[in-house]
Scaffold this motif. Structure first.
Motif, PDB file in Angstrom:
ATOM      1  N   GLY A  12      -3.626  34.453  39.879  1.00 31.21           N
ATOM      2  CA  GLY A  12      -2.748  33.283  39.876  1.00 31.21           C
ATOM      3  C   GLY A  12      -2.655  32.710  41.280  1.00 31.21           C
ATOM      4  N   ALA A  13      -1.780  31.745  41.428  1.00 28.64           N
ATOM      5  CA  ALA A  13      -1.704  30.964  42.665  1.00 28.64           C
ATOM      6  C   ALA A  13      -1.477  31.819  43.915  1.00 28.64           C
ATOM      7  CB  ALA A  13      -0.586  29.933  42.533  1.00 28.64           C
ATOM      8  N   GLY A  14      -0.847  32.996  43.756  1.00 26.17           N
ATOM      9  CA  GLY A  14      -0.552  33.844  44.921  1.00 26.17           C
ATOM     10  C   GLY A  14      -1.795  34.294  45.666  1.00 26.17           C
ATOM     11  N   THR A  23       1.727  27.635  46.038  1.00 33.91           N
ATOM     12  CA  THR A  23       1.929  28.199  44.709  1.00 33.91           C
ATOM     13  C   THR A  23       2.825  27.215  43.935  1.00 33.91           C
ATOM     14  OG1 THR A  23       3.892  29.416  45.341  1.00 33.91           O
ATOM     15  CG2 THR A  23       1.780  30.576  45.604  1.00 33.91           C
ATOM     16  N   PHE A  24       3.199  27.581  42.708  1.00 35.10           N
ATOM     17  CA  PHE A  24       4.008  26.666  41.892  1.00 35.10           C
ATOM     18  C   PHE A  24       5.501  26.942  41.986  1.00 35.10           C
ATOM     19  CE2 PHE A  24      -0.212  26.671  40.108  1.00 35.10           C
ATOM     20  CZ  PHE A  24      -0.453  25.317  39.970  1.00 35.10           C
ATOM     21  N   ARG A  25       5.863  28.241  41.949  1.00 33.62           N
ATOM     22  CA  ARG A  25       7.276  28.580  41.754  1.00 33.62           C
ATOM     23  C   ARG A  25       7.939  29.254  42.941  1.00 33.62           C
ATOM     24  NH1 ARG A  25       4.382  28.974  37.422  1.00 33.62           N
ATOM     25  NH2 ARG A  25       4.949  27.582  35.724  1.00 33.62           N
ATOM     26  N   ASN A 181       5.076  33.737  34.424  1.00 38.25           N
ATOM     27  CA  ASN A 181       5.989  32.813  33.745  1.00 38.25           C
ATOM     28  C   ASN A 181       5.325  32.005  32.647  1.00 38.25           C
ATOM     29  OD1 ASN A 181       8.850  32.384  34.833  1.00 38.25           O
ATOM     30  ND2 ASN A 181       7.650  32.772  36.687  1.00 38.25           N
ATOM     31  N   VAL A 182       3.996  31.912  32.689  1.00 38.68           N
ATOM     32  CA  VAL A 182       3.320  30.983  31.783  1.00 38.68           C
ATOM     33  C   VAL A 182       2.477  31.752  30.768  1.00 38.68           C
ATOM     34  CG1 VAL A 182       1.661  29.074  31.679  1.00 38.68           C
ATOM     35  CG2 VAL A 182       3.328  29.163  33.524  1.00 38.68           C
ATOM     36  N   TYR A 183       2.758  31.490  29.504  1.00 32.22           N
ATOM     37  CA  TYR A 183       2.000  32.110  28.405  1.00 32.22           C
ATOM     38  C   TYR A 183       0.861  31.172  27.995  1.00 32.22           C
ATOM     39  CZ  TYR A 183       5.309  35.881  28.056  1.00 32.22           C
ATOM     40  OH  TYR A 183       6.037  37.005  28.345  1.00 32.22           O
TER      41      TYR A 183
END
Ligand code: OAD
Length: 238
Positions: A12-14, A23-25, A181-183
């Motif tokens: 993911g973004a990390g 990142t997003f969150r 967080n995202v499915y």
């Protein structure tokens, strides 16, 4: 000699944060500056295409900035692919191309790619590293039907069949730099557990999904990912 373990990796973004991509969150993440509903849904694109094109044109320009380069975590995963060959599957939620630039050759982009445009009529994709908008003509039908090749909220992620098959075969599942967080990506750990895989989270800090995992390793990706790759190589005599 024993067969190598089948390793399934979800990034993911990390993993790209230390390469200079937001990142997003996290604090100061993209979803603090923009709202998902304004730029990352089919409804947003229908309502205000200019804003959506601009958002992804900005992301693309950022990614092609000479300062944005793959980091030690991307490089470690490319090394693991060279060692494991077909026994490694790398799925990324990221729309950047830093895994490929680090040397990974078989990257599955489940949320699409920034350096690609897609014809909304034929679904054909085109390599694209420059801005485009609602006036840009599509190469396949010569009409202005291009959209970002991004999976928006409410749309089906790409390559799901291949992903589900890899999950069912995994011996080890690694989730790297994703908040969970995202499915459906956040649920892959449950499928991998069902398949009997050892599940390990590598993230800056333990996520809310942490308890799904058998092990959780905290720290910056450029440190913990290369260390973990060396650990795997040693443990399995690869
Ligand atoms: P998030 O922004 O939700 O999560 C990034 C995770 O990376 C967080 O858990 C951070 O703690 C962690 N992190 C930050 N810096 C790090 C570092 N240097 N080393 C290791 N970990 C670090 O990003 P994603 O989980 O990738 O989808 O988000 C999933 C999807 O939500 C994205 O693909 C995107 C977004 O909306 C779409 O746009 C469809």
């Amino acid at each position: 000699m024993n067969a190598p373990p089948r390793v399934l990796i979800l990034t993911g973004a990390g993993i790209s944060a230390e390469s200079g991509l937001k990142t997003f969150r996290d604090n100061n993440g993209l979803w603090e500056e923009y709202s998902v509903e304004d730029v990352a849904t089919p409804e947003a694109f229908a309502r205000n295409p200019e804003l959506v094109y601009r958002f992804y044109n900005e992301r693309r320009a950022q990614l092609t900035n000479v300062c944005v380069v793959p980091n030690a975590a991307h490089e470690a995963l490319a090394k693991l692919e060279r060692v494991l060959g077909d026994s490694l599957t790398l799925i990324t939620q990221n729309v950047d191309n830093l895994h490929e630039r680090a040397g990974s050759e078989r990257v599955i982009h489940m949320h699409g790619e920034l350096l690609s445009s897609r014809c909304a009529t034929t679904n054909k994709t085109f390599k694209c590293d420059t801005p485009f908008d609602g006036q840009t003509l599509c190469a396949c039908c010569n009409t202005p039907t291009l959209r970002p090749d991004i999976v928006w909220f409410g749309e089906m992620p790409q390559h799901m069949e291949l992903i589900m098959e890899s999950i069912s075969q995994a011996d080890i599942f690694l989730a790297i730099g994703t908040s969970g967080n995202v499915y459906p990506a956040a649920g892959f750990v449950l499928g991998a557990k069902d398949s009997g895989a050892k599940c390990i989270e590598l993230n800056l800090e333990p996520t809310a999904n942490n308890w799904f995992f058998d092990e959780s390793i905290s720290g910056i990706a450029t440190k913990i990912v290369p260390e973990f790759v060396e650990r795997l190589i040693k443990e399995f005599n690869l």
